[in-house]
Design a protein around this motif. Sequence first.
Motif, PDB file in Angstrom:
ATOM      1  N   ARG A 145      42.905 -51.281 -48.649  1.00  0.00           N
ATOM      2  CA  ARG A 145      41.342 -50.513 -49.700  1.00  0.00           C
ATOM      3  C   ARG A 145      41.723 -51.076 -51.035  1.00  0.00           C
ATOM      4  N   ALA A 146      43.175 -51.820 -51.314  1.00  0.00           N
ATOM      5  CA  ALA A 146      43.866 -52.017 -52.562  1.00  0.00           C
ATOM      6  C   ALA A 146      43.608 -53.460 -52.576  1.00  0.00           C
ATOM      7  N   THR A 147      43.080 -53.995 -51.903  1.00  0.00           N
ATOM      8  CA  THR A 147      43.173 -55.535 -51.690  1.00  0.00           C
ATOM      9  C   THR A 147      41.512 -55.461 -52.669  1.00  0.00           C
ATOM     10  N   LEU A 148      40.810 -55.038 -51.757  1.00  0.00           N
ATOM     11  CA  LEU A 148      39.440 -54.289 -51.931  1.00  0.00           C
ATOM     12  C   LEU A 148      39.099 -54.971 -53.547  1.00  0.00           C
ATOM     13  N   ARG A 149      39.717 -53.576 -53.943  1.00  0.00           N
ATOM     14  CA  ARG A 149      39.645 -52.556 -55.252  1.00  0.00           C
ATOM     15  C   ARG A 149      39.669 -53.884 -56.516  1.00  0.00           C
ATOM     16  N   TYR A 150      41.304 -54.566 -56.060  1.00  0.00           N
ATOM     17  CA  TYR A 150      41.905 -55.685 -56.599  1.00  0.00           C
ATOM     18  C   TYR A 150      41.362 -57.215 -57.033  1.00  0.00           C
ATOM     19  N   MET A 151      40.279 -57.402 -55.025  1.00  0.00           N
ATOM     20  CA  MET A 151      38.913 -58.716 -56.247  1.00  0.00           C
ATOM     21  C   MET A 151      38.021 -57.641 -56.663  1.00  0.00           C
ATOM     22  N   MET A 152      37.753 -56.691 -56.444  1.00  0.00           N
ATOM     23  CA  MET A 152      36.611 -55.836 -57.486  1.00  0.00           C
ATOM     24  C   MET A 152      36.705 -56.296 -58.877  1.00  0.00           C
ATOM     25  N   SER A 153      37.643 -56.006 -59.430  1.00  0.00           N
ATOM     26  CA  SER A 153      38.572 -56.139 -60.624  1.00  0.00           C
ATOM     27  C   SER A 153      38.076 -57.164 -61.257  1.00  0.00           C
ATOM     28  N   ASN A 154      38.830 -58.471 -60.696  1.00  0.00           N
ATOM     29  CA  ASN A 154      38.275 -59.357 -60.853  1.00  0.00           C
ATOM     30  C   ASN A 154      36.923 -60.217 -61.337  1.00  0.00           C
ATOM     31  N   ARG A 155      35.681 -59.029 -61.183  1.00  0.00           N
ATOM     32  CA  ARG A 155      34.375 -59.376 -61.676  1.00  0.00           C
ATOM     33  C   ARG A 155      34.231 -59.887 -63.448  1.00  0.00           C
TER      34      ARG A 155
ATOM     35  N   SER B   3      27.917 -60.823 -66.228  1.00  0.00           N
ATOM     36  CA  SER B   3      27.722 -60.859 -65.497  1.00  0.00           C
ATOM     37  C   SER B   3      27.577 -59.549 -64.046  1.00  0.00           C
ATOM     38  N   GLY B   4      28.599 -59.176 -63.980  1.00  0.00           N
ATOM     39  CA  GLY B   4      28.960 -58.878 -62.349  1.00  0.00           C
ATOM     40  C   GLY B   4      29.307 -59.654 -61.368  1.00  0.00           C
ATOM     41  N   ASN B   5      28.798 -60.687 -61.763  1.00  0.00           N
ATOM     42  CA  ASN B   5      29.212 -61.849 -60.724  1.00  0.00           C
ATOM     43  C   ASN B   5      31.149 -61.581 -60.479  1.00  0.00           C
ATOM     44  N   TYR B   6      31.477 -62.832 -59.092  1.00  0.00           N
ATOM     45  CA  TYR B   6      32.734 -63.166 -58.837  1.00  0.00           C
ATOM     46  C   TYR B   6      33.491 -63.713 -59.050  1.00  0.00           C
ATOM     47  N   PRO B   7      34.015 -64.738 -59.436  1.00  0.00           N
ATOM     48  CA  PRO B   7      34.749 -65.938 -59.193  1.00  0.00           C
ATOM     49  C   PRO B   7      35.083 -67.066 -58.137  1.00  0.00           C
ATOM     50  N   SER B   8      35.107 -67.767 -58.640  1.00  0.00           N
ATOM     51  CA  SER B   8      34.717 -68.866 -57.154  1.00  0.00           C
ATOM     52  C   SER B   8      36.660 -68.880 -56.586  1.00  0.00           C
ATOM     53  N   SER B   9      37.308 -68.828 -57.186  1.00  0.00           N
ATOM     54  CA  SER B   9      38.898 -68.637 -56.553  1.00  0.00           C
ATOM     55  C   SER B   9      39.112 -67.327 -57.930  1.00  0.00           C
TER      56      SER B   9
ATOM     57  N   ASN C 170      39.157 -68.542 -62.522  1.00  0.00           N
ATOM     58  CA  ASN C 170      38.381 -69.494 -62.428  1.00  0.00           C
ATOM     59  C   ASN C 170      37.433 -68.462 -63.313  1.00  0.00           C
ATOM     60  N   PRO C 171      37.239 -69.565 -64.674  1.00  0.00           N
ATOM     61  CA  PRO C 171      36.778 -68.695 -65.738  1.00  0.00           C
ATOM     62  C   PRO C 171      35.478 -69.452 -65.676  1.00  0.00           C
ATOM     63  N   ARG C 172      34.897 -69.818 -64.507  1.00  0.00           N
ATOM     64  CA  ARG C 172      33.062 -70.152 -64.688  1.00  0.00           C
ATOM     65  C   ARG C 172      32.280 -69.675 -64.031  1.00  0.00           C
ATOM     66  N   ASP C 173      31.542 -69.211 -64.635  1.00  0.00           N
ATOM     67  CA  ASP C 173      30.445 -68.289 -64.203  1.00  0.00           C
ATOM     68  C   ASP C 173      28.720 -68.224 -63.877  1.00  0.00           C
ATOM     69  N   LYS C 174      29.448 -69.639 -62.630  1.00  0.00           N
ATOM     70  CA  LYS C 174      27.569 -70.375 -62.282  1.00  0.00           C
ATOM     71  C   LYS C 174      27.509 -70.405 -61.243  1.00  0.00           C
ATOM     72  N   LEU C 175      28.762 -69.890 -60.281  1.00  0.00           N
ATOM     73  CA  LEU C 175      28.040 -70.416 -58.809  1.00  0.00           C
ATOM     74  C   LEU C 175      27.539 -68.340 -58.329  1.00  0.00           C
ATOM     75  N   VAL C 176      26.882 -68.547 -57.759  1.00  0.00           N
ATOM     76  CA  VAL C 176      25.967 -67.466 -57.201  1.00  0.00           C
ATOM     77  C   VAL C 176      25.609 -67.415 -55.230  1.00  0.00           C
TER      78      VAL C 176
ATOM     79  N   TRP D 131      27.831 -67.264 -50.939  1.00  0.00           N
ATOM     80  CA  TRP D 131      28.335 -67.199 -50.477  1.00  0.00           C
ATOM     81  C   TRP D 131      29.566 -67.827 -50.379  1.00  0.00           C
ATOM     82  N   SER D 132      30.092 -68.838 -50.412  1.00  0.00           N
ATOM     83  CA  SER D 132      30.475 -69.192 -50.595  1.00  0.00           C
ATOM     84  C   SER D 132      32.026 -69.589 -51.925  1.00  0.00           C
ATOM     85  N   HIS D 133      30.948 -69.389 -52.484  1.00  0.00           N
ATOM     86  CA  HIS D 133      31.798 -68.916 -54.117  1.00  0.00           C
ATOM     87  C   HIS D 133      30.900 -68.302 -54.751  1.00  0.00           C
ATOM     88  N   GLY D 134      31.661 -66.698 -55.068  1.00  0.00           N
ATOM     89  CA  GLY D 134      30.667 -64.868 -55.601  1.00  0.00           C
ATOM     90  C   GLY D 134      30.766 -64.556 -55.210  1.00  0.00           C
TER      91      GLY D 134
END
Length: 310
Positions: A149-159, A163-169, A172-178, A180-183
């Motif tokens: 649970r804590a790990t998932l919440r941490y990942m969600m906090s990185n949105r 945009s609500g997108n997720y970083p590829s790593s 990484n400040p780049r918010d362009k990749l949406v 399966w493997s990036h975002g």
Amino acid sequence: MHMTLTFLCGRGGLYALGAVAANYKGDHQGRDFFLNLFLEVLSIFIAVKLSAKNLIFRVKCMVAQERALPVGPEEGGFGMSYELMHGRAGFLWAALFINKHLGEGTLPSDLLLPVVDAVLAGGRAGASDNATCPTDVQMAWHTDMEDVRATLRYMMSNRFPHSGNYPSSEGNPRDKLVQWSHGATGMAITLCKASEMFPNDREFRDAAIEAGEVVWKSGLVKKVGLADGVAGNAYAFLSLYRLTRESIYEERAKAFASFLYHNASGLVAIGHGRGAADHAYSLFQGLAGTACLWFDLLKPESSRFPGYEL
């Protein structure tokens, strides 16, 4: 010598798929041949010589040594990392694929659980270098639900906040990749599974739906495959359909599939025009992934992202 054991990128996948295919054909000799290869290949990574003739017993003894092998965020026993594509998680997926199709216990849990323990230990070792992350984001397993649970919440906090997108790593400040493997696509599928596992935690369901909205708004990318193309993005909607049973997600998956029906050939030509024609029909980068999507749309309630969901 390093050799990948994972389902997606190594011998593990070839042997697991061979065993399952032979079993469906009623070829028990072929099934046992590939099962033995799946077990035997592990001996490449641990230099243990045993006189036992029973391969399962022999591999159990070798895998049990996982607890005594070096553990770190990158490498451990077998000379493997821990993630899905090239690491231990990918080997575990191959083993679970065998058990799903050949029957639970085909590969017994006491052979697999030490590997799970090593994965968790590796994740915690990696997290020690990052005080803000409860466990490494690739290491969670059901043996410690609070860490999951804590790990998932941490990942969600990185949105990304806008945009609500997720970083590829991480970082990484780049918010362009949406994709399966990036975002957001991979996170939508992961959070759907989290919502199934933790039905009382509404936040995972809500975050999965939000990630799906990001994919809907931005997911008609320029490639066709599962890893970084339209076919993979459509699976976010199939996962949301299975979770919610709301028809809008089935319709969105069909809309992406329709786009592929009309445009896949042209996208393949554009995406593989520089000497990479061998990928044009591959599962993760080519039309085979699109074919999987079309088959899954025949029965969306049973759909699964190949090589990622079981």
